[in-house]
Design an enzyme around this catalytic site. Structure first.
Site, mmCIF file in Angstrom:
data_model
loop_
_atom_site.group_PDB
_atom_site.id
_atom_site.type_symbol
_atom_site.label_atom_id
_atom_site.label_comp_id
_atom_site.label_asym_id
_atom_site.label_seq_id
_atom_site.Cartn_x
_atom_site.Cartn_y
_atom_site.Cartn_z
ATOM 1 N N ASP A 32 -0.279 -2.673 -4.750
ATOM 2 C CA ASP A 32 -0.110 -1.832 -3.667
ATOM 3 C C ASP A 32 1.503 -1.210 -3.928
ATOM 4 O O ASP A 32 2.058 -1.650 -4.682
ATOM 5 C CB ASP A 32 0.069 -2.790 -2.413
ATOM 6 C CG ASP A 32 0.465 -1.956 -1.072
ATOM 7 O OD1 ASP A 32 -0.092 -0.973 -0.807
ATOM 8 O OD2 ASP A 32 1.365 -2.410 -0.508
ATOM 9 N N ASP A 34 0.606 -6.448 0.536
ATOM 10 C CA ASP A 34 1.644 -7.169 1.943
ATOM 11 C C ASP A 34 0.735 -6.581 3.115
ATOM 12 O O ASP A 34 1.387 -7.287 4.109
ATOM 13 C CB ASP A 34 2.997 -6.439 2.142
ATOM 14 C CG ASP A 34 2.802 -4.797 2.205
ATOM 15 O OD1 ASP A 34 3.542 -4.642 3.130
ATOM 16 O OD2 ASP A 34 2.093 -4.143 1.671
#
Length: 272
Positions: free
Chosen positions: A8, A212
């Protein structure tokens, strides 16, 4: 040894100032030297990510728009997923009880109805920016995703409204505490990574991934080794309590973990 690493961007590989740190760039280069395939899996647009890869001379596969597009190292489109036109129409034309701003994405870029300069702070690294349009005139047949940006409590109430209106016709997820996304059904980073690994002849067990936020949930849950950032959304930790938690993105925690993994693979890891 993992054969593919998926990252990510915001809140994970990028620091809070939305830049890639020097340690991170060095570690990515070390992974390539070990013939580990790099994949950036992000909610950001393919146009922006291709610009970033070119500027940094990085060879990486791209999963963009939270799984709506997958591109090869050469920029070839490997997979696409769009919102059905009737879903896009409902979301764009309905009067929602929210203060959040609406943002529409297609292959041509990022579109919104008014200037919101504060949002551009997240794009200082690339210079990518929105285009101002009349959202009611947006072509409905090519929308990849629609995002709402605003206060988390307001977005949580909006999520309920969207569920009631859309039912099972779209996938809703928080890509950040202040960003709620409307995506095609079954569209997520994990599904897109499955498509990519099949293209590459790899197993998901051969992959590691870092994230996250709730838009990382499926990806982290399907790979052989998933890692949650120390700054992750509490909801993500609650959904995947069995996964290890590393450090904060401000400390380039992904680089910290991978350096240990490359240099001391048989020793236990501590994020401190």
């Amino acid at each position: 040894m993992a054969r593919l690493a998926a990252f990510d961007m915001d809140g994970t590989l990028l620091m809070p100032d939305h830049h890639l740190g020097e340690k991170t760039l060095s570690t990515l280069a070390r992974l390539r030297e070990r013939d580990i395939t790099l994949t950036f899996a992000t909610g950001r647009h393919a146009l922006e990510m291709q610009h970033i890869l070119g500027a940094l001379s990085l060879d990486a596969y791209l999963i963009t728009g939270n799984g709506t597009r997958v591109h090869s190292l050469e920029g070839e489109l490997l997979h696409r997923d769009d919102l059905p036109a009737d879903v896009a129409e409902l979301v764009l034309y309905q009067q929602w009880d929210t203060r959040a701003s609406m943002h529409i994405f297609n292959d041509d870029g990022w579109f919104t109805g008014k200037e919101i300069p504060a949002l551009l702070q997240a794009f200082v690294y690339s210079g990518f920016r929105y285009q101002i349009i009349d959202v009611k005139k947006m072509p409905l047949g090519s929308v990849t995703k629609i995002c709402f940006c605003g206060d988390h409590d307001d977005l949580t109430r909006l999520q309920i409204q969207l569920y009631e209106a859309l039912g099972e016709r779209a996938h809703l997820c928080f890509s950040a505490t202040d960003c709620l996304e409307v995506l095609p059904v079954g569209c997520n980073k994990g599904a897109a990574l499955t498509v990519l690994t099949q293209h590459l002849g790899l197993s998901l067990r051969d992959c590691m991934a870092f994230g996250d936020a709730m838009n990382d949930r499926e990806m982290l849950g399907c790979v052989g080794s998933g890692f949650i950032m120390g700054n992750a959304m509490p909801q993500l930790r609650a959904e995947l309590p069995h996964l290890p938690v590393i450090g904060h993105c401000r400390n380039q925690a992904v680089s910290h973990y991978l350096t240990h993994w490359l240099d001391y693979p048989h020793l236990p890891y501590s994020p401190e």
